[in-house]
Design a protein around this motif. Structure first.
Motif, mmCIF file in Angstrom:
data_model
loop_
_atom_site.group_PDB
_atom_site.id
_atom_site.type_symbol
_atom_site.label_atom_id
_atom_site.label_comp_id
_atom_site.label_asym_id
_atom_site.label_seq_id
_atom_site.Cartn_x
_atom_site.Cartn_y
_atom_site.Cartn_z
ATOM 1 N N TYR A 56 0.826 -1.204 0.000
ATOM 2 C CA TYR A 56 0.000 0.000 0.000
ATOM 3 C C TYR A 56 0.862 1.256 0.000
ATOM 4 C CZ TYR A 56 1.232 0.596 4.932
ATOM 5 O OH TYR A 56 1.924 0.781 6.107
ATOM 6 N N LYS A 57 0.234 2.336 -0.344
ATOM 7 C CA LYS A 57 0.838 3.660 -0.253
ATOM 8 C C LYS A 57 -0.040 4.524 0.635
ATOM 9 C CE LYS A 57 4.332 3.063 -3.089
ATOM 10 N NZ LYS A 57 5.730 3.097 -2.576
ATOM 11 N N LEU A 58 0.576 5.215 1.559
ATOM 12 C CA LEU A 58 -0.178 6.090 2.457
ATOM 13 C C LEU A 58 -0.935 7.161 1.684
ATOM 14 C CD1 LEU A 58 2.455 6.476 5.312
ATOM 15 C CD2 LEU A 58 0.204 5.419 5.543
ATOM 16 N N GLN A 59 -0.354 7.621 0.592
ATOM 17 C CA GLN A 59 -1.013 8.671 -0.187
ATOM 18 C C GLN A 59 -2.324 8.173 -0.780
ATOM 19 O OE1 GLN A 59 0.400 11.836 -0.107
ATOM 20 N NE2 GLN A 59 -1.682 12.305 -0.791
ATOM 21 N N ASN A 60 -2.375 6.896 -1.160
ATOM 22 C CA ASN A 60 -3.625 6.341 -1.683
ATOM 23 C C ASN A 60 -4.717 6.309 -0.604
ATOM 24 O OD1 ASN A 60 -2.555 5.886 -4.234
ATOM 25 N ND2 ASN A 60 -1.838 3.822 -3.705
ATOM 26 N N ILE A 61 -4.310 5.961 0.617
ATOM 27 C CA ILE A 61 -5.256 5.946 1.732
ATOM 28 C C ILE A 61 -5.757 7.367 2.007
ATOM 29 C CG2 ILE A 61 -5.510 5.457 4.201
ATOM 30 C CD1 ILE A 61 -3.384 3.270 3.843
ATOM 31 N N ALA A 62 -4.825 8.311 2.032
ATOM 32 C CA ALA A 62 -5.202 9.705 2.287
ATOM 33 C C ALA A 62 -6.126 10.228 1.193
ATOM 34 C CB ALA A 62 -3.944 10.571 2.377
ATOM 35 N N HIS A 63 -5.837 9.869 -0.048
ATOM 36 C CA HIS A 63 -6.684 10.313 -1.168
ATOM 37 C C HIS A 63 -8.103 9.777 -1.019
ATOM 38 C CE1 HIS A 63 -7.493 11.606 -5.327
ATOM 39 N NE2 HIS A 63 -8.211 10.502 -5.410
ATOM 40 N N LYS A 64 -8.224 8.526 -0.613
ATOM 41 C CA LYS A 64 -9.548 7.932 -0.427
ATOM 42 C C LYS A 64 -10.323 8.664 0.670
ATOM 43 C CE LYS A 64 -12.857 4.827 -0.668
ATOM 44 N NZ LYS A 64 -13.710 4.656 -1.860
ATOM 45 N N ILE A 65 -9.664 8.967 1.777
ATOM 46 C CA ILE A 65 -10.332 9.659 2.881
ATOM 47 C C ILE A 65 -10.720 11.082 2.470
ATOM 48 C CG2 ILE A 65 -9.971 10.610 5.199
ATOM 49 C CD1 ILE A 65 -8.296 8.073 5.768
ATOM 50 N N ASP A 66 -9.821 11.780 1.795
ATOM 51 C CA ASP A 66 -10.142 13.130 1.321
ATOM 52 C C ASP A 66 -11.347 13.106 0.383
ATOM 53 O OD1 ASP A 66 -8.147 14.409 2.723
ATOM 54 O OD2 ASP A 66 -6.684 14.273 1.090
ATOM 55 N N ASP A 67 -11.403 12.099 -0.480
ATOM 56 C CA ASP A 67 -12.512 11.996 -1.420
ATOM 57 C C ASP A 67 -13.834 11.755 -0.693
ATOM 58 O OD1 ASP A 67 -13.292 11.672 -4.386
ATOM 59 O OD2 ASP A 67 -14.158 9.887 -3.434
ATOM 60 N N LEU A 92 -14.574 12.748 2.324
ATOM 61 C CA LEU A 92 -14.968 13.985 2.996
ATOM 62 C C LEU A 92 -15.519 15.008 2.005
ATOM 63 C CD1 LEU A 92 -12.014 14.328 5.555
ATOM 64 C CD2 LEU A 92 -14.296 13.368 5.927
ATOM 65 N N LYS A 93 -14.991 14.993 0.788
ATOM 66 C CA LYS A 93 -15.501 15.912 -0.232
ATOM 67 C C LYS A 93 -16.925 15.552 -0.648
ATOM 68 C CE LYS A 93 -10.980 16.945 -2.271
ATOM 69 N NZ LYS A 93 -10.095 16.705 -3.451
ATOM 70 N N LYS A 94 -17.283 14.296 -0.499
ATOM 71 C CA LYS A 94 -18.622 13.843 -0.879
ATOM 72 C C LYS A 94 -19.609 13.956 0.288
ATOM 73 C CE LYS A 94 -16.946 10.674 -4.456
ATOM 74 N NZ LYS A 94 -16.739 9.261 -4.878
ATOM 75 N N GLN A 95 -19.309 14.830 1.217
ATOM 76 C CA GLN A 95 -20.176 15.115 2.358
ATOM 77 C C GLN A 95 -20.288 13.934 3.338
ATOM 78 O OE1 GLN A 95 -21.153 18.339 2.538
ATOM 79 N NE2 GLN A 95 -19.970 18.462 0.659
ATOM 80 N N ARG A 96 -19.353 13.005 3.272
ATOM 81 C CA ARG A 96 -19.276 11.937 4.265
ATOM 82 C C ARG A 96 -18.377 12.447 5.390
ATOM 83 N NH1 ARG A 96 -17.670 6.480 4.924
ATOM 84 N NH2 ARG A 96 -18.553 5.630 3.016
ATOM 85 N N ASN A 97 -18.818 12.357 6.632
ATOM 86 C CA ASN A 97 -18.038 12.929 7.727
ATOM 87 C C ASN A 97 -17.226 11.888 8.493
ATOM 88 O OD1 ASN A 97 -20.198 11.625 8.980
ATOM 89 N ND2 ASN A 97 -20.213 13.072 10.702
ATOM 90 N N PHE A 98 -17.122 10.660 7.972
ATOM 91 C CA PHE A 98 -16.365 9.632 8.689
ATOM 92 C C PHE A 98 -15.799 8.631 7.685
ATOM 93 C CE2 PHE A 98 -20.410 7.618 7.994
ATOM 94 C CZ PHE A 98 -20.115 6.286 7.790
ATOM 95 N N ALA A 99 -14.898 7.779 8.179
ATOM 96 C CA ALA A 99 -14.366 6.689 7.361
ATOM 97 C C ALA A 99 -13.999 5.536 8.288
ATOM 98 C CB ALA A 99 -13.139 7.129 6.575
ATOM 99 N N LEU A 100 -14.121 4.308 7.777
ATOM 100 C CA LEU A 100 -13.755 3.098 8.517
ATOM 101 C C LEU A 100 -12.587 2.412 7.825
ATOM 102 C CD1 LEU A 100 -17.250 1.491 9.312
ATOM 103 C CD2 LEU A 100 -15.793 2.810 10.855
#
Length: 363
Positions: A210-221, A223-231
């Motif tokens: 894995y790449k940390l940047q890929n994880i961060a990109h997924k979480i940022d995406d 949050l941009k879609k009005q989701r306020n959490f991630a698992l």
């Protein structure tokens, strides 16, 4: 045919072991009229003098024992009798004492329940003891070769899934990223199955870099879609992005996996600014009532193991393949480590659901 058999549970405990003991005892007594002797605390019971054992009969399994987690015989994952640690720091071969214990009980065959490590040791001990041996696979990691399922796996997945079910509302309530670290010494089966069943957004397993940047990109995406959490679900054996293993050492210097949840929590916060918390599920995955699937598998394995003894088929392990019970050479099973295939159907399912596996953001 033998008239007196032994059974022991070895290695780490898991849900479903008592169901195995019940199945072996009921089949041996009702099917063949044999005596069944349960060895306490795995191999240790046969090293003790007097021998630590209990005779199992039909009354032993009346009531709730089928439903109990753990093992009524006890187990151990240390003290290899072939290289037994002594008080002076030396290692001693106590396999002769083990064999003597088998002879003192008059055992004519042994059924052992364990994972790859404990079955490897048991097989050598039984060879030295010259007592026929049949093996039953159990491991919550589900990483034992040839068998598609081992006892304890589905209950562990249920526990991890329930943990995600509980973490999701609090993640949503506090606008947080919640990370769940689950067991998986060498394989990511628990993380993958529970992550899909529990609606995780990100699943990190040791088989897929894995790449940390890929994880961060997924979480940022998200949050941009009005989701306020991630698992996020991660297997304990996952290393840092640069390949370093994270381990915890006890007071005796023994190492075990631990810390990847903490590491990911810090890195996700650093890269995204999200408020992040992590939970290490640990031994909760081993305990509790076995689910129906583990009870069924344990019962089928126990009955078949006794039948193998009756048929004179030894040095075999029962296994589950294509919705049926088969038996395979023990050495073949313990020599093959069953990790997650990157092209596995569940991996493809996760990707199809848009779950990030770390090798790409899958936003």
């Amino acid at each position: 045919m033998p008239k007196r058999i032994g059974i022991l549970t070895s290695g780490g405990d898991c849900a479903g072991l008592n169901a195995v003991l019940r199945a072996v005892t009921l089949r041996a007594i009702q099917g063949y009229g044999w005596e069944v002797y349960g060895i306490s605390h795995g191999t240790q019971g046969l090293l003790r003098r007097p021998i630590d054992y209990q005779k199992l009969d039909l009354k032993s399994f009346e009531g709730s024992i089928l439903r109990l987690g753990g093992t009524i015989l006890g187990t151990t994952n240390k003290g290899n009798p072939i290289a037994y640690p002594m008080e002076d720091g030396t290692l001693k071969d106590r396999s002769a004492e083990f064999a003597e214990g088998c002879q003192m009980l008059g055992l004519e065959a042994m059924i052992g329940v364990g994972g790859d490590g404990s079955l490897h040791i048991l097989r050598k001990l039984m060879e030295k003891s010259k007592i026929p041996f049949v093996a039953i696979p159990k491991t919550i990691d589900n990483d034992l070769g040839i068998t598609e399922r081992s006892i304890g796996f589905t209950t562990a997945v249920d526990v991890a899934t329930e943990a995600l079910d509980r973490l999701q509302p609090t993640a949503a309530s506090h606008d947080r990223v919640m990370i769940l670290e689950v067991m998986g010494r060498d394989a990511g089966h628990i993380a993958l199955a529970a992550g899909i069943a529990g609606g995780a957004d990100i699943i990190i397993i040791p088989e897929i870099p894995y790449k940390l940047q890929n994880i961060a990109h997924k979480i940022d995406d998200l949050l941009k879609k009005q989701r306020n959490f991630a698992l996020v679900v991660v297997a304990e054996a996952v290393k840092t992005e640069n390949g370093s293993a994270l381990q915890i050492f006890d007071l005796n210097g023994r190492a075990r996996y631990g810390g990847i949840g903490h590491y990911l929590s810090d890195e996700i916060t650093r890269l995204t600014g999200a408020e992040t918390r992590f939970t290490v599920l640990g031994h909760l995955q081993r305990g509790g009532q076995p689910d129906a699937s583990d009870r069924l598998l344990a019962s089928a394995f126990g009955v078949r193991a006794v039948d193998l003894v009756a048929e004179g088929k030894f040095d075999r392990m029962v296994a589950w393949q294509n919705r049926t019970i088969i038996d395979v050479p023990i050495l073949d099973a313990i020599s093959l480590n069953s990790t997650v295939d990157p092209n596995d159907a569940l991996v493809q399912t996760a990707r199809g659901l848009g779950i990030c596996l770390g090798d790409a953001p899958y936003a």
